[in-house]
Design an enzyme around this catalytic site. Structure first.
Site, PDB file in Angstrom:
ATOM      1  CB  SER A   1       5.807  -1.290  11.878  1.00  0.00           C
ATOM      2  OG  SER A   1       5.342   0.032  12.093  1.00  0.00           O
TER       3      SER A   1
ATOM      4  CD  GLU B   1      -2.859   5.546   6.671  1.00  0.00           C
ATOM      5  OE1 GLU B   1      -2.869   5.534   5.432  1.00  0.00           O
ATOM      6  OE2 GLU B   1      -1.961   4.993   7.348  1.00  0.00           O
TER       7      GLU B   1
ATOM      8  N   GLY C   1       2.853   2.624  10.654  1.00  0.00           N
ATOM      9  CA  GLY C   1       3.769   3.751  10.429  1.00  0.00           C
ATOM     10  C   GLY C   1       4.528   4.175  11.679  1.00  0.00           C
TER      11      GLY C   1
ATOM     12  CE  LYS D   1      -0.147   3.235   4.752  1.00  0.00           C
ATOM     13  NZ  LYS D   1      -0.001   3.331   6.203  1.00  0.00           N
TER      14      LYS D   1
ATOM     15  CG  ASN E   1      -1.759   1.209   1.382  1.00  0.00           C
ATOM     16  OD1 ASN E   1      -1.793   2.039   0.467  1.00  0.00           O
ATOM     17  ND2 ASN E   1      -2.433   1.352   2.510  1.00  0.00           N
TER      18      ASN E   1
ATOM     19  CG  HIS F   1      -5.774   1.800   5.317  1.00  0.00           C
ATOM     20  ND1 HIS F   1      -5.267   2.821   6.091  1.00  0.00           N
ATOM     21  CD2 HIS F   1      -4.762   0.907   5.154  1.00  0.00           C
ATOM     22  CE1 HIS F   1      -3.994   2.548   6.366  1.00  0.00           C
ATOM     23  NE2 HIS F   1      -3.667   1.396   5.810  1.00  0.00           N
TER      24      HIS F   1
ATOM     25  CD  GLU G   1      -3.078  -2.487   7.414  1.00  0.00           C
ATOM     26  OE1 GLU G   1      -1.960  -2.701   6.938  1.00  0.00           O
ATOM     27  OE2 GLU G   1      -3.781  -1.520   7.085  1.00  0.00           O
TER      28      GLU G   1
HETATM   29  P1  13P Z   1       3.267   0.606   7.563  1.00  0.00           P
HETATM   30  O1  13P Z   1       3.786  -0.682   6.996  1.00  0.00           O
HETATM   31  O2  13P Z   1       3.939   1.817   7.005  1.00  0.00           O
HETATM   32  O3  13P Z   1       3.206   0.573   9.061  1.00  0.00           O
HETATM   33  O4  13P Z   1       1.724   0.744   7.067  1.00  0.00           O
HETATM   34  C1  13P Z   1       0.877  -0.327   7.193  1.00  0.00           C
HETATM   35  C2  13P Z   1      -0.360  -0.026   6.440  1.00  0.00           C
HETATM   36  O5  13P Z   1      -1.125   0.846   6.795  1.00  0.00           O
HETATM   37  C3  13P Z   1      -0.630  -0.809   5.221  1.00  0.00           C
HETATM   38  O6  13P Z   1      -1.919  -0.604   4.771  1.00  0.00           O
END
Ligand code: 13P
Length: 245
Positions: free
Chosen positions: A208, A94, A168, A13, A11, A92, A162
């Site tokens: 992560s 976010e 992140g 983003k 992803n 997701h 997640e």
């Molecule tokens: P990170 O791997 O940057 O922590 O993000 C995970 C994520 O949100 C994947 O959709």
């Protein structure tokens, strides 16, 4: 050994450029693992990747619950398919916590995306205060429950667990923490959907994941792959794709 095909999603983003995606195409061109790989770049790059020879599938990072109309800034499942995406990420964290998407809207989007022929990476996960108050299962089961009555066919859904506190942050769930909730999610599928859905649905871990921690996580019985953010932009993504080998 599980019969579920290992799955790794990248992803991106709101990151990347055509040049960086070229690097990814070259990186993954050397990959000969059995892993199913799906990459979700920002929408505007989907068509660019679609016109290249890639050995991975494409995903949108979101879509709306209508096929067309006066919905400025949104895109439909049909549009995603038109530019080569077979998948879409929905729910997701976010989208939930930065953009305020609620369970109801997410469930409508999941149902509509499936109806239009996309496969769905459906994301769930608890916030840190919820984990600290022992609400992890309650939150995740609630997020799954929100789509339950609107979905008949689970064969086109991959669930991505997640935890919000791990996204992140560089703070990964331990393999034991991840396995514990993945096992509980699989039991939820058994109790609420079917034995078949429980056996066959892939449950990914996200938060992560790196080249350094992926092998230990991948070794757990109920971890069927990863949804990767930051590390999917780096060469170590190839190691994550190969983590089951
Ligand atoms: P990170 O791997 O940057 O922590 O993000 C995970 C994520 O949100 C994947 O959709």
């Amino acid at each position: 050994m599980s019969s579920r095909k290992f799955f790794v999603g990248g992803n991106w983003k709101m990151n990347g450029s055509k040049g960086e995606l070229d690097n990814l195409v070259n990186l993954l061109a050397k990959n000969s693992s059995e892993t199913e790989v799906v990459v979700a770049p920002p929408f505007v790059f989907l068509d660019y990747l679609h016109n290249k020879k890639t050995n991975f599938a494409l995903s949108g990072q979101n879509c709306y619950k209508e096929s067309k109309g006066a919905f400025t800034g949104e895109i439909s499942p049909k549009m995603l398919k038109d530019v080569g995406a077979d998948w879409v990420i929905l729910g997701h964290s976010e989208r939930r916590h930065v953009f305020g998407e609620k369970d109801d809207l997410i469930a409508d989007k999941v149902a509509f995306a499936l109806k239009e022929g996309l496969s769905v990476i459906f994301c769930i996960g608890e916030k840190i205060e919820e984990r600290e108050n022992n609400l992890t299962e309650k939150i995740c089961f609630g997020q799954l429950g929100a789509i339950k009555d609107k979905i008949k066919d689970w064969s086109k859904i991959v669930v991505a667990y997640e935890p919000v506190w791990a996204i992140g942050t560089g703070k990964t769930a331990t393999p034991e923490q991840a396995q514990e909730i993945h096992q509980a999610l699989r039991k939820w599928l058994h109790d609420n959907i079917s034995q078949d859905a429980s056996n066959k649905t892939r449950i990914l871990y996200g938060g992560s994941v790196t080249g350094a921690n992926c092998k230990e996580l991948a070794a757990k019985a109920d971890i069927d792959g990863f949804l990767v953010g930051g590390a999917s932009l780096k060469p170590e993504f190839a190691n994550i794709v190969n983590s089951k080998n």
